[in-house]
Motif scaffolding. Structure first.
Motif, PDB file in Angstrom:
ATOM      1  N   LEU A 126     -48.595 -20.865   3.265  1.00 32.93           N
ATOM      2  CA  LEU A 126     -48.238 -19.590   3.875  1.00 32.93           C
ATOM      3  C   LEU A 126     -49.455 -18.939   4.519  1.00 32.93           C
ATOM      4  O   LEU A 126     -49.376 -18.367   5.608  1.00 32.93           O
ATOM      5  CB  LEU A 126     -47.650 -18.656   2.814  1.00 32.93           C
ATOM      6  N   ARG A 161     -60.108  -8.966  14.573  1.00 35.09           N
ATOM      7  CA  ARG A 161     -59.419  -9.523  13.417  1.00 35.09           C
ATOM      8  C   ARG A 161     -59.635  -8.660  12.180  1.00 35.09           C
ATOM      9  O   ARG A 161     -60.619  -7.922  12.088  1.00 35.09           O
ATOM     10  CB  ARG A 161     -59.905 -10.952  13.117  1.00 35.09           C
ATOM     11  N   CYS A 207     -59.087 -15.012   4.599  1.00 38.97           N
ATOM     12  CA  CYS A 207     -58.326 -15.324   5.804  1.00 38.97           C
ATOM     13  C   CYS A 207     -58.574 -14.224   6.821  1.00 38.97           C
ATOM     14  O   CYS A 207     -59.000 -13.118   6.461  1.00 38.97           O
ATOM     15  CB  CYS A 207     -56.826 -15.466   5.496  1.00 38.97           C
ATOM     16  N   LEU A 254     -49.909 -17.770   8.401  1.00 37.48           N
ATOM     17  CA  LEU A 254     -50.098 -16.365   8.747  1.00 37.48           C
ATOM     18  C   LEU A 254     -51.402 -16.100   9.479  1.00 37.48           C
ATOM     19  O   LEU A 254     -51.459 -15.268  10.383  1.00 37.48           O
ATOM     20  CB  LEU A 254     -50.083 -15.514   7.470  1.00 37.48           C
ATOM     21  N   ALA A 255     -52.468 -16.790   9.066  1.00 43.06           N
ATOM     22  CA  ALA A 255     -53.818 -16.422   9.484  1.00 43.06           C
ATOM     23  C   ALA A 255     -54.298 -17.200  10.693  1.00 43.06           C
ATOM     24  O   ALA A 255     -53.891 -18.338  10.932  1.00 43.06           O
ATOM     25  CB  ALA A 255     -54.784 -16.630   8.316  1.00 43.06           C
ATOM     26  N   LEU A 304     -49.487  -4.557  10.881  1.00 39.76           N
ATOM     27  CA  LEU A 304     -49.924  -5.740  10.144  1.00 39.76           C
ATOM     28  C   LEU A 304     -49.458  -5.733   8.686  1.00 39.76           C
ATOM     29  O   LEU A 304     -49.786  -6.655   7.941  1.00 39.76           O
ATOM     30  CB  LEU A 304     -51.458  -5.826  10.161  1.00 39.76           C
ATOM     31  N   LEU A 307     -48.186  -9.939   2.437  1.00 42.14           N
ATOM     32  CA  LEU A 307     -47.774 -11.276   2.013  1.00 42.14           C
ATOM     33  C   LEU A 307     -48.992 -12.138   1.681  1.00 42.14           C
ATOM     34  O   LEU A 307     -49.020 -12.829   0.650  1.00 42.14           O
ATOM     35  CB  LEU A 307     -46.933 -11.942   3.100  1.00 42.14           C
ATOM     36  N   ALA A 308     -50.015 -12.083   2.542  1.00 38.71           N
ATOM     37  CA  ALA A 308     -51.219 -12.877   2.301  1.00 38.71           C
ATOM     38  C   ALA A 308     -51.894 -12.460   1.001  1.00 38.71           C
ATOM     39  O   ALA A 308     -52.294 -13.307   0.185  1.00 38.71           O
ATOM     40  CB  ALA A 308     -52.184 -12.721   3.482  1.00 38.71           C
ATOM     41  N   ASP A 315     -46.689  -6.319   6.939  1.00 36.49           N
ATOM     42  CA  ASP A 315     -45.953  -7.444   6.361  1.00 36.49           C
ATOM     43  C   ASP A 315     -46.854  -8.657   6.159  1.00 36.49           C
ATOM     44  O   ASP A 315     -46.859  -9.277   5.086  1.00 36.49           O
ATOM     45  CB  ASP A 315     -44.769  -7.820   7.264  1.00 36.49           C
ATOM     46  N   GLU A 316     -47.626  -9.009   7.207  1.00 36.04           N
ATOM     47  CA  GLU A 316     -48.471 -10.190   7.121  1.00 36.04           C
ATOM     48  C   GLU A 316     -49.557 -10.036   6.051  1.00 36.04           C
ATOM     49  O   GLU A 316     -49.792 -10.946   5.247  1.00 36.04           O
ATOM     50  CB  GLU A 316     -49.127 -10.488   8.472  1.00 36.04           C
ATOM     51  N   VAL A 317     -50.221  -8.871   6.045  1.00 37.16           N
ATOM     52  CA  VAL A 317     -51.340  -8.685   5.120  1.00 37.16           C
ATOM     53  C   VAL A 317     -50.841  -8.586   3.677  1.00 37.16           C
ATOM     54  O   VAL A 317     -51.438  -9.178   2.765  1.00 37.16           O
ATOM     55  CB  VAL A 317     -52.163  -7.438   5.502  1.00 37.16           C
ATOM     56  N   ILE A 359     -56.724 -12.228  10.096  1.00 34.29           N
ATOM     57  CA  ILE A 359     -55.479 -11.961  10.799  1.00 34.29           C
ATOM     58  C   ILE A 359     -55.786 -11.163  12.055  1.00 34.29           C
ATOM     59  O   ILE A 359     -56.561 -10.198  12.022  1.00 34.29           O
ATOM     60  CB  ILE A 359     -54.501 -11.191   9.889  1.00 34.29           C
TER      61      ILE A 359
END
Length: 212
Positions: A110, A80, A131, A114-115, A45, A51-52, A47-49, A133
């Motif tokens: 974004l 999640r 958010c 993502l979320a 996770l 970025l968020a 990259d996603e986290v 994920i």
């Protein structure tokens, strides 16, 4: 500079990180997020986290002001990872037209992409933007919870152990070492073989780690 704290409330894992919202701190913030995700076993996770979190922090810098005090909270549930960013402004961000000029609303768009879910909440101290994920390693989370519960029970009189960041793991590792040693003494007292138990436990761990 970021200040670090990881708190645990009984059955839940919770990461709390106060920081100063400045462009120079974003790298430090991403590093702390990456280390904590690795500690929980959620490297997939990253990259996603990251970025968020970066977009949420950038929104604070842009709309609240550079140097504003903020706090990042991350907390995994069964399926999640919840990410919250709190600041002392009561102005709630809104999702604008994605076709507007420049980068207005870029961070929230974004976040929406993502979320699984996201939202805002006004608090007594300001506001929080959150958010959620989707996790990809629920069994890993359950194992961490069982380990924390065992260590907290083992060291109950000394207060809760909690989950530390990677660089602060020495306290938790000392407690785990003591617990393992006591378990080996118990196995020997029952006529069992401590070495065989360690071998079986290591084989079990390696099989689960490979499957994950």
């Amino acid at each position: 500079m970021c200040g670090n704290e990881v708190a645990n409330t009984r059955s839940r894992l919770r990461f709390v990180l106060p920081f100063v919202a400045e462009p120079a701190e974003l790298h430090v913030l991403r590093t702390a997020v990456r280390e904590q995700l690795a500690h929980w076993g959620f490297q997939a996770l990253e990259d996603e986290v990251q970025l968020a979190v970066t977009e949420l922090a950038a929104n604070v810098i842009k709309h609240v002001g550079a140097g504003a005090a903020a706090t990042l909270v991350m907390e995994p549930s069964e399926a999640r990872l919840r990410v919250e960013l709190h600041d002392k402004s009561s102005a709630v961000p809104t999702l604008r037209d994605p076709d507007c000029e420049g980068e207005c609303g870029r961070g929230l768009h974004l976040l929406e992409a993502l979320a699984a879910e996201w939202g805002t909440a006004v608090t007594a101290a300001g506001k929080g933007v959150w958010c959620e994920i989707a996790l990809g390693s629920v069994p890993r989370l359950r194992q961490l919870r069982r380990a924390v519960a065992a260590l907290e029970h083992y060291r109950g009189e000394a207060g809760p152990v909690g989950m530390r960041q990677v660089r602060n793991l020495v306290i938790l590792e000392d407690a785990a070492t003591d617990l393992i040693a006591d378990l080996l003494h118990w196995v020997a007292a029952q006529g069992g073989d401590p070495d065989e138990l360690l071998d079986r436990a290591l084989m079990h761990y390696e099989a689960e780690a490979q499957a994950a």
